[in-house]
Structure formats: C-alpha cells, structure tokens
Scaffold this motif. Structure first.
Motif, PDB file in Angstrom:
ATOM      1  N   TYR A  91       1.080   5.791  13.955  1.00  0.00           N
ATOM      2  CA  TYR A  91       0.104   4.725  14.183  1.00  0.00           C
ATOM      3  C   TYR A  91      -1.001   5.201  15.129  1.00  0.00           C
ATOM      4  CZ  TYR A  91       3.467   1.719  11.893  1.00  0.00           C
ATOM      5  OH  TYR A  91       4.310   1.158  10.967  1.00  0.00           O
ATOM      6  N   GLY A  92      -2.192   4.647  14.935  1.00  0.00           N
ATOM      7  CA  GLY A  92      -3.317   4.961  15.804  1.00  0.00           C
ATOM      8  C   GLY A  92      -4.036   6.241  15.443  1.00  0.00           C
ATOM      9  N   THR A  93      -3.701   6.822  14.290  1.00  0.00           N
ATOM     10  CA  THR A  93      -4.358   8.057  13.867  1.00  0.00           C
ATOM     11  C   THR A  93      -4.388   8.121  12.344  1.00  0.00           C
ATOM     12  OG1 THR A  93      -4.417  10.471  14.139  1.00  0.00           O
ATOM     13  CG2 THR A  93      -2.252   9.454  13.833  1.00  0.00           C
ATOM     14  N   SER A  94      -5.092   9.117  11.808  1.00  0.00           N
ATOM     15  CA  SER A  94      -5.181   9.291  10.363  1.00  0.00           C
ATOM     16  C   SER A  94      -3.897   9.914   9.814  1.00  0.00           C
ATOM     17  CB  SER A  94      -6.376  10.191  10.028  1.00  0.00           C
ATOM     18  OG  SER A  94      -6.429  10.450   8.647  1.00  0.00           O
ATOM     19  N   ASN A  95      -3.451   9.386   8.657  1.00  0.00           N
ATOM     20  CA  ASN A  95      -2.240   9.886   8.026  1.00  0.00           C
ATOM     21  C   ASN A  95      -2.562  10.440   6.640  1.00  0.00           C
ATOM     22  OD1 ASN A  95       0.496   8.719   9.509  1.00  0.00           O
ATOM     23  ND2 ASN A  95      -1.301   7.442   9.876  1.00  0.00           N
ATOM     24  N   PRO A  96      -2.136  11.669   6.331  1.00  0.00           N
ATOM     25  CA  PRO A  96      -2.307  12.186   4.967  1.00  0.00           C
ATOM     26  C   PRO A  96      -1.575  11.271   3.986  1.00  0.00           C
ATOM     27  CG  PRO A  96      -1.609  13.920   6.466  1.00  0.00           C
ATOM     28  CD  PRO A  96      -1.462  12.646   7.220  1.00  0.00           C
ATOM     29  N   ALA A  97      -2.230  10.976   2.851  1.00  0.00           N
ATOM     30  CA  ALA A  97      -1.640  10.021   1.909  1.00  0.00           C
ATOM     31  C   ALA A  97      -2.082  10.316   0.492  1.00  0.00           C
ATOM     32  CB  ALA A  97      -2.034   8.595   2.293  1.00  0.00           C
ATOM     33  N   ALA A  98      -1.311   9.813  -0.466  1.00  0.00           N
ATOM     34  CA  ALA A  98      -1.682   9.812  -1.884  1.00  0.00           C
ATOM     35  C   ALA A  98      -2.145   8.405  -2.231  1.00  0.00           C
ATOM     36  CB  ALA A  98      -0.498  10.215  -2.746  1.00  0.00           C
ATOM     37  N   VAL A  99      -3.291   8.296  -2.900  1.00  0.00           N
ATOM     38  CA  VAL A  99      -3.878   6.991  -3.216  1.00  0.00           C
ATOM     39  C   VAL A  99      -3.894   6.799  -4.732  1.00  0.00           C
ATOM     40  CG1 VAL A  99      -5.901   5.509  -2.982  1.00  0.00           C
ATOM     41  CG2 VAL A  99      -5.308   7.114  -1.144  1.00  0.00           C
ATOM     42  N   ARG A 100      -3.456   5.619  -5.179  1.00  0.00           N
ATOM     43  CA  ARG A 100      -3.441   5.299  -6.605  1.00  0.00           C
ATOM     44  C   ARG A 100      -4.114   3.957  -6.844  1.00  0.00           C
ATOM     45  NH1 ARG A 100       1.374   7.326  -4.997  1.00  0.00           N
ATOM     46  NH2 ARG A 100       2.169   9.189  -6.077  1.00  0.00           N
ATOM     47  N   GLN A 101      -4.755   3.826  -7.988  1.00  0.00           N
ATOM     48  CA  GLN A 101      -5.373   2.553  -8.378  1.00  0.00           C
ATOM     49  C   GLN A 101      -4.801   2.117  -9.717  1.00  0.00           C
ATOM     50  OE1 GLN A 101      -9.645   1.727  -7.836  1.00  0.00           O
ATOM     51  NE2 GLN A 101      -9.748   1.249 -10.015  1.00  0.00           N
ATOM     52  N   SER A 102      -4.520   0.817  -9.832  1.00  0.00           N
ATOM     53  CA  SER A 102      -3.959   0.298 -11.076  1.00  0.00           C
ATOM     54  C   SER A 102      -4.345  -1.160 -11.246  1.00  0.00           C
ATOM     55  CB  SER A 102      -2.427   0.433 -11.061  1.00  0.00           C
ATOM     56  OG  SER A 102      -1.873  -0.336 -10.001  1.00  0.00           O
ATOM     57  N   CYS A 103      -4.021  -1.710 -12.412  1.00  0.00           N
ATOM     58  CA  CYS A 103      -4.189  -3.144 -12.635  1.00  0.00           C
ATOM     59  C   CYS A 103      -3.124  -3.892 -11.844  1.00  0.00           C
ATOM     60  CB  CYS A 103      -4.051  -3.470 -14.116  1.00  0.00           C
ATOM     61  SG  CYS A 103      -5.256  -2.673 -15.180  1.00  0.00           S
ATOM     62  N   GLY A 104      -3.476  -5.052 -11.315  1.00  0.00           N
ATOM     63  CA  GLY A 104      -2.511  -5.812 -10.533  1.00  0.00           C
ATOM     64  C   GLY A 104      -2.704  -7.313 -10.672  1.00  0.00           C
ATOM     65  N   GLY A 105      -2.060  -8.041  -9.779  1.00  0.00           N
ATOM     66  CA  GLY A 105      -2.036  -9.495  -9.840  1.00  0.00           C
ATOM     67  C   GLY A 105      -0.723  -9.954 -10.440  1.00  0.00           C
ATOM     68  N   ILE A 106      -0.042 -10.877  -9.776  1.00  0.00           N
ATOM     69  CA  ILE A 106       1.289 -11.304 -10.226  1.00  0.00           C
ATOM     70  C   ILE A 106       1.273 -11.776 -11.681  1.00  0.00           C
ATOM     71  CG2 ILE A 106       3.168 -12.954  -9.874  1.00  0.00           C
ATOM     72  CD1 ILE A 106       3.130 -10.915  -7.709  1.00  0.00           C
TER      73      ILE A 106
END
Length: 367
Positions: A78-93
């Motif tokens: 917390y309080g700093t940048s974290n390496p991450a994998a980002v994904r985008q998809s369709c959503g909404g319940i």
C-alpha cells in the motif's frame, strides 16, 4: 374463455386478421380488438403480427458495464505503485447473466442503459454474439457507459472495486412501463439493484400484482439498501454475506447466521433466499422450511469475478429445463466452479459440461 380461444387461434395462425377472428368467434371487430389489447397488456402477445410469447424466455434487467480488472503480480504494497496485469471485458450483473444463458442456448433478452459511445456499442455487439436479444436496450445521448474497476491481489482475492454507474440513475419507471409487454411475456425476470430504488420497488410491486416470477440480486452492500422493506413479489433473492447483512441488519458469518438472516428475509415476503459464501459455497432456504448448505465443487480458483453471475445463470438454466430447484442449484454450482477456473468473467460454459459436473460433483446427495 374467449381470450384464451383467441390466443389459441393466433398460435395456429399468427397472421390472422381481427376480421377473421370476429367471424370465427361471432364477436364484433371492436370486441376482438378489446381482447387483443388486453392480451397485449398482459404480455401474452407481443406487438403487431400477434407474436405469441415464448414460455421459456428469460429477461434480465439491470447493469451492463465495461469491466476493468487489475491483479497485482506480487503481494500488495500500500502507498506505492504495484506491478499488475490489467484486463478489460464485458460486465454488469444482468448482462453477464444474460450472456451465460445465451451460451447455454436459452432464449434470453437484456434490458439496460448504455451511453451513446464506443464502449456501449462494443458491449451490445459482444452481447449479441452469444444470442442475447438486445432490442430493448437504450443508448442515451451525452451519457457514458457504466464502468466497473476492480483490484485483486496476487492470489485472486478482490481488494477494492470502484464503479462509475451514474447512467443508471435514469433507469426510471417510464422506461419499465414502455417495455412492460416484453417483461410480462417472460417466463422469469431477473433484475439487479443497479435500478434506482423507486424503479426497483415499482418492478417488485407490479410483478407481485401480475403474478410474474421475479429474481433479484442486490449487486453490492451499498445498493442492497435500495431494497424495500416489503419484499413480497420476489420469488428468489440471491445475495452475498455483505448484502444480506445490510438487508437483515444482522452480522452474517456462520451458517447459523445465514439461517437467521434468511428467515428474516423470508418473513418479509421473499419465497426463497440464496446466500453466496465464497469458498464455503452457498446457503439456500425456502419459505416452506427447506434449507441446504452446498459446498463448492472446487477449492482452488484463479479469480472470483463473474462467479455469482455464473451461479445465477446455471440455476436459471436448470429451471428453464424444467429441473427441480434443488437440482438447478447444482447446475449453478457447476457453472460457478467452471468460472472459478478461468480469468474470464464469462467462462465457456456448455450444457453438457453442466450436466456432467452436477452429476459427478453431487452424485451422493442426488440419488
């Protein structure tokens, strides 16, 4: 009754004229027009050309968003940048549930609001790919399509989520009324509480009045507070621990807590309650005293995004196949198990796989 006789004649010939109906029935044309108008308002026939409702159709009404998921590659700092994998998809319940049903070959439609933007167009195109009828959806000019952004830790547990869904504030009662024939023609209506409180209350009351089958998911703990005190009209409420805690004003941790919370919700008018418990499975209770705690089929998972929607879709699929509710629960657990094994919000679920997993995973308690 004459209205049922008219309906039978229309089923035989959807293009029959009102004049032909009046001759066959010995009624005036104006009387036939009155019966047709009443049947249309009830949702028994849809629009011109007398399209008779299909008994198996499910309509989902609520959210359709762009989902963006970020998962850290290492334990979160917390309080700093974290390496991450980002994904985008369709959503909404509701959109996700409708896609799951479309993948399973069910006749399903979606009612939602999107922005008149590229994200909204992409959402609708992707949703249509799986056989979902999106003809009742509405694109609003000068509005942004809803977005949901989640942050997961390296183990796949969600740490935080933020939602930009102000567009749903415009999901008013008039929009519901304009699509009522479509809703009333459905075998089951599934709604989520992205609908504003006033609209949600109206939907519940009208479904009770017209004896339509309504299932509801509260979406999140904050939105669970939109649910009215009087829940008569809801056949099934599906909520997680946080949502059911808000609705019952009880802390829900143990299975015994689930029983107490479910009993309270049932006393307020709901016929059946499902409480989702993550790695502990689900707890189900009905107003006739039946209760059941079902454990997950798998204890390892990649990501829990879309799991509740898979559960709901699997149960709806089972009910649409005229299976018992108890057996349909097992289809739901099988669908959620498949989704847990993938990073995709909507996994590649097939009816053959659901039957196989439901039979194998719960063979001891279904004999």
């Amino acid at each position: 009754m004459k209205d049922q006789y008219i309906l039978a004649l229309i089923r035989e010939n959807p293009f029959i004229s009102q004049q032909e109906l009046s001759v066959k029935l010995g009624l005036s044309r104006s009387a036939v027009a009155g019966y047709i108008s009443t049947l249309t308002k009830k949702g028994e026939i849809l629009g011109r050309a007398y399209i008779v409702r299909e008994e198996s159709r499910i309509t989902c009404i609520g959210g359709a968003n762009i989902d963006r998921m970020s998962q850290t590659l290492k334990p979160i700092q917390y309080g700093t940048s974290n390496p991450a994998a980002v994904r985008q998809s369709c959503g909404g319940i509701s959109r996700n549930v409708s896609e799951n049903l479309g993948r399973l070959g069910c006749q399903v439609s979606l009612i939602t609001l999107i922005g008149d933007d590229q994200e909204g167009k992409w959402l609708m195109e992707e949703t249509k790919r799986y056989g979902v009828d999106v003809s009742q959806c509405l694109a609003l000019n000068m509005e942004k399509t809803g977005t949901y952004t989640s942050i997961l830790d390296d183990s796949g547990e969600m740490i935080l989520a933020v939602a930009d869904m102000q567009i749903y504030d415009q999901f008013n009662i008039e929009l519901i009324e304009a699509r009522w024939s479509h809703l009333a023609s459905s075998n089951i209506i599934f709604a989520d509480s992205n609908l504003p409180e006033e609209t949600l209350t109206y939907l519940i009351k009208r479904c009770e009045k017209e004896k339509l089958t309504l299932w509801i998911n509260p979406v999140s703990a904050p939105k669970a507070s939109r649910m009215p005190t009087n829940l008569q009209g809801i056949d099934l409420l599906i909520a997680n621990r946080g949502e059911i805690s808000i609705m019952s004003n009880l802390e829900v941790v143990t299975i015994e807590d689930c029983k107490k919370a479910a009993e309270q919700i049932i006393q307020r008018g709901v016929s059946q309650v499902i409480i989702t418990l993550d790695r502990q499975g689900i707890f189900w209770a009905a107003n006739d005293g039946r209760q059941e705690h079902l454990l997950p089929l798998q204890d390892n998972f990649q990501c829990n995004n879309g799991v509740d929607e898979a559960l709901i879709g699997g149960i709806l699929f089972g009910m649409n196949q005229n299976e018992s509710f108890e057996r349909s629960l097992r289809f739901g657990m099988a669908a959620s198990s498949i989704t847990l094994q993938t990073w995709n919000t909507n996994a590649d679920i097939t009816d053959e796989l659901l039957y196989e997993l439901a039979e194998e995973g719960y063979k001891d308690d279904t004999d």
